[in-house]
Motif scaffolding. Structure first.
Motif, PDB file in Angstrom:
ATOM      1  N   ASN A 499     -12.117  16.761  15.688  1.00  0.00           N
ATOM      2  CA  ASN A 499     -13.506  16.412  16.013  1.00  0.00           C
ATOM      3  C   ASN A 499     -13.557  15.105  16.801  1.00  0.00           C
ATOM      4  O   ASN A 499     -13.419  14.020  16.238  1.00  0.00           O
ATOM      5  N   SER A 505     -13.995  14.327  24.535  1.00  0.00           N
ATOM      6  CA  SER A 505     -13.627  15.726  24.799  1.00  0.00           C
ATOM      7  C   SER A 505     -13.770  16.052  26.274  1.00  0.00           C
ATOM      8  O   SER A 505     -12.888  16.696  26.872  1.00  0.00           O
ATOM      9  N   PRO A 540     -12.849  24.491  17.129  1.00  0.00           N
ATOM     10  CA  PRO A 540     -13.366  23.208  17.635  1.00  0.00           C
ATOM     11  C   PRO A 540     -13.082  23.008  19.126  1.00  0.00           C
ATOM     12  O   PRO A 540     -13.937  22.508  19.862  1.00  0.00           O
ATOM     13  N   TRP A 543     -15.508  25.125  21.055  1.00  0.00           N
ATOM     14  CA  TRP A 543     -16.835  24.484  21.045  1.00  0.00           C
ATOM     15  C   TRP A 543     -16.871  23.377  22.113  1.00  0.00           C
ATOM     16  O   TRP A 543     -17.846  23.247  22.861  1.00  0.00           O
ATOM     17  N   SER A 544     -15.820  22.577  22.151  1.00  0.00           N
ATOM     18  CA  SER A 544     -15.745  21.492  23.140  1.00  0.00           C
ATOM     19  C   SER A 544     -15.788  22.048  24.558  1.00  0.00           C
ATOM     20  O   SER A 544     -16.417  21.464  25.450  1.00  0.00           O
ATOM     21  N   GLU A 570     -24.321  23.983  12.193  1.00  0.00           N
ATOM     22  CA  GLU A 570     -23.079  23.623  12.884  1.00  0.00           C
ATOM     23  C   GLU A 570     -23.256  23.710  14.394  1.00  0.00           C
ATOM     24  O   GLU A 570     -22.805  22.834  15.138  1.00  0.00           O
ATOM     25  N   ARG A 574     -22.744  20.704  16.996  1.00  0.00           N
ATOM     26  CA  ARG A 574     -21.750  20.809  18.059  1.00  0.00           C
ATOM     27  C   ARG A 574     -22.376  20.622  19.440  1.00  0.00           C
ATOM     28  O   ARG A 574     -21.743  20.114  20.364  1.00  0.00           O
TER      29      ARG A 574
END
Length: 753
Positions: A499, A505, A540, A543-544, A570, A574
């Motif tokens: 995270n 990111s 994750p 998502w990024s 979530e 995000r």
């Protein structure tokens, strides 16, 4: 005036790369008139700015910088102008002075004294009076016998606060009011800025954003910001530079396909670098592939400058090898200077800085003479010479090149500050390029402000075989195993699985682009195109990738609808970075509202409109919303469908409306049951002198007593309401009569019912 005219015309004719199309450089008054300070890397600031095409600030011309805007009572004494490196701040002050010198503007001003902090730094150990300082820099005033400036209209320009090495301590400085009394230069400046010295003078200070907080807010009358090229202005620049329409069209299309290049073209100097490179590539290779990454662009730029040196100064031919032993030595020295001074945060270099890096003043002058578009010598108008790279990004690129070359040639990792056991470790372990990359990624991720973001992109990009081929002759060893390259890519993807903040990111995805790996992004893009994206199964890292795609999209982030992706908490958490960059948000989950509302008060949030039609906010959530909206950084001006307001909630919202810092312009109370007591509290906020709400939408069942309260709001002298929408209200005859009473009063400002 004649002297200034001659000096600045000389600067303009010299073709200094920062003097690009002055007509494009625009000055904007920042909202709120305060210096919002950010210590983030300027590339992050540019990326944020590139996602905000809708500029609501007031544009002013540089000649009107000290003229008060309509409705402003107090005169403007000190203006602070912010802007990232290479955006055109210095050009703006030079143009202001030149127009005055040529009698084109501001003829009510008798003297303009332009100083740079680069020049003032040299006087750090000396003492002057204000009159003496002016005489020192502007000998003509001394020759004319002018020893007092109180009776003249004077403008002082102080350019480059971020380059100041004087100890500007506004809290522990002796008060000085006599312009003929000598003191240190820093005390002199502080008293001039505070208005203790020559209070009738105007001051214009320019700075990069990170240094803006060095000047106390109470010393600044107005804050302005130089914004770079808009998308249409980028196109205009390239069409002006390349007269061939087909060639210009190809270049513009190419830049648009690379998000990194397109974002960086926000800076005028980068447009110049890009044009220099693409012009050379198109001339030397008819169907040559144009540079697609930042690293490739800067390598080409370096090669172009090496070619110019070889032909222009060494008498060589275009076909000769670009890198002679002398050129290599120069570039190695400049790389060391770039890295050492970047580590210290220095962007300008004096003799002591050069000596530390093993460069004497004579050698530095030679470097600036033959690599004029990379490293430049600046004598200032009146003072000793100083040196700098043409732009921060060029210094970052050369610093990365130095780290890469040092590692390739000696195995030494310069990113490790202390390596007392380095040679001992080398006996047992051979350092790998992969280890250098990993330590660089770790170091960059540990920086809270992203100060190594661009440096990291360059360092990783230099490991590509294609880029090393371009640098053949400068690099003694080329060819890096594909295994090393794949391990670096794998390591970055592992870091994306942790995270990280959105900014970190995003930079890692830019790093993957520099390494020509777009697999993660292409995977999510394919799912979005086919409509098969299932956020329930996203890792994750994926998502990024989704956040990166949405923020990198050329489409304006006008409205964020959570339903498109998921209604889970979530998903909202995000996608909060996307919400921050959007103008409107709707269909948000109740559970994630608190996290969202913390975003509203963020300095970098762009959210203007919030639709809460699907939410049932409890008292604590409404209070939190109210506190967020009252933040001086909040830009929210439309609040739709606020439901289930209790009396306590009405009180919290009323305080928002009456807050001086609130930006609310539109409020929608489409609710079913709002008690008269709640309405009274809410409407009290509407009657406040500070309330700037101009649209009220209401679909609730207003009683006669409610209309009586609303009528009193409409007839209030302080009411700012322009539009009132009662389309879903149960208006009876009695309600219409009460409403009409308020509407017909001369104080009523409603224009649309």
């Amino acid at each position: 005036k004649k002297k200034f005219q001659c000096v600045f015309e000389g600067i303009t004719k010299a073709g200094n790369p920062t003097l690009l199309n002055q007509m494009y450089t625009e000055l904007y008054i920042t909202e709120g008139g305060t210096a919002e300070v950010t210590d983030e890397h300027e590339v992050r600031q540019i990326e944020i700015a590139s996602r905000k095409p809708d500029r609501r600030e007031t544009t002013i011309r540089q000649e009107d910088i000290f003229k008060a805007s309509p409705g402003r009572d107090e005169p403007i004494r000190t203006v602070l102008t912010k802007g990232v490196a290479g955006i055109g701040k210095t050009v703006l002050t030079q143009k202001y002075t030149l127009d005055w010198a040529e009698d084109k503007a501001n003829q009510d001003i008798q003297f303009i004294f332009p100083f740079t902090f680069r020049e003032l730094n040299v006087l750090k150990e000396e003492k002057f009076s204000l009159v003496g300082l002016v005489h020192h820099f502007f000998a003509e005033t001394k020759e004319a016998g002018i020893c007092s400036f109180e009776d003249f209209q004077v403008v002082f320009i102080f350019d480059g606060l971020d380059e100041c090495r004087l100890p500007l301590d506004f809290h522990k400085t002796t008060i000085l009011t006599d312009p003929r009394k000598s003191t240190s230069v820093d005390v002199l400046l502080i008293n001039l800025i505070r208005g203790k010295l020559l209070p009738s003078a105007h001051l214009w200070i320019t700075t990069r954003p990170a240094a803006a907080n060095q000047i106390p807010p109470d010393c600044v009358s107005m804050v302005t910001e130089v914004r770079g090229f808009t998308d249409p202005q980028k196109e205009k620049y390239f069409r002006k530079r390349f007269r061939d329409e087909e060639q210009a069209g190809r270049i513009i299309s190419h830049i648009k396909t690379s998000r990194s290049l397109h974002i960086m073209c926000h800076i005028p100097v980068f447009c110049w670098i890009t044009a220099t490179v693409l012009e050379d590539v198109l001339e030397t290779r008819e169907e040559g592939q144009l540079p697609e990454t930042l690293t490739e662009m800067y390598i080409h730029f370096l090669v172009v400058q090496a070619k110019v040196k070889k032909v222009k100064y060494d008498g060589g031919a275009e076909t000769d090898p670009h890198w002679s032993p002398e050129s290599k030595k120069m570039m190695e020295s400049l790389g060391k200077l770039a890295f050492d001074q970047l580590h210290k945060g220095n962007l300008i270099f004096y003799e002591s800085d050069l000596t530390e890096c093993g460069i004497d003043m004579r050698a530095a002058s030679v470097y600036s003479g033959v690599f004029t578009q990379i490293f430049k010598e600046e004598r200032g108008l009146y003072q000793d010479k100083v040196f700098c790279f043409i732009h921060l990004s060029v210094q970052e690129f050369l610093a990365a090149l130095h780290v890469h070359l040092t590692f390739i040639n000696s195995g030494l990792n310069l990113l490790e500050v202390k390596q007392p056991t380095f040679w001992l470790l080398k006996l047992f372990n051979t350092p790998t390029l992969q280890s250098l990359h990993q330590s660089a990624v770790k170091t960059a991720l540990q920086s809270p402000n992203g100060h190594l973001d661009l440096f990291l992109r360059f360092l990783l990009g230099l490991s590509l075989e294609t880029n090393q081929t371009l640098l053949r002759g400068l690099l003694t060893q080329t060819g890096i195993s594909s295994q090393t390259y794949q391990k670096t890519v794998h390591y970055i993807k592992e870091r994306l699985s942790v995270n990280l903040s959105a900014e970190k990111s995003i930079n890692l995805f830019h790093c993957l682009n520099e390494l020509n790996d777009r697999s993660l992004v292409e995977e999510i893009q394919q799912s979005l195109r086919s409509g098969s994206l299932s956020t329930d199964k996203l890792s994750p890292a994926q998502w990024s990738a989704l956040v990166f795609i949405l923020l990198s999209s050329e489409e304006d982030l006008d409205e964020f609808d959570l339903k498109k992706y998921s209604s889970s908490e979530e998903a909202l958490l995000r996608l909060l970075p996307v919400v921050k960059a959007s103008n409107k948000a709707c269909n948000l989950s109740e559970s994630g509202c608190k996290d969202l509302l913390s975003v509203v008060s963020s300095q970098s949030c762009n959210l203007r409109e919030l639709d809460l039609s699907t939410n049932s906010l409890n008292d604590s959530a409404v209070k939190f919303l109210s506190a967020s909206v009252k933040s001086p950084h909040a830009k929210l001006n439309v609040l739709l469908n606020v439901c289930q307001l209790s009396e306590e909630n009405c009180e919290a919202l009323s305080l928002v409306l009456s807050s001086q810092s609130s930006s609310m312009r539109e409020l929608d109370l489409s609710i079913k049951n709002l008690q008269v007591s709640g309405l009274k509290i809410l409407f009290a906020g509407l009657q406040s002198l500070n309330c700037e709400l101009n649209t009220l939408l209401s679909g609730c069942n207003l009683s006669d007593r409610s209309f009586e309260v609303l009528s009193s709001v409409l007839s209030s002298q302080s009411s700012s309401l322009r539009e009132l929408d009662l389309s879903n209200s149960d208006l009876l005859d009695s309600g219409v009569k009460l409403l009409s009473t308020g509407l017909k009063r001369s104080q009523c400002t409603v224009e649309t019912l």
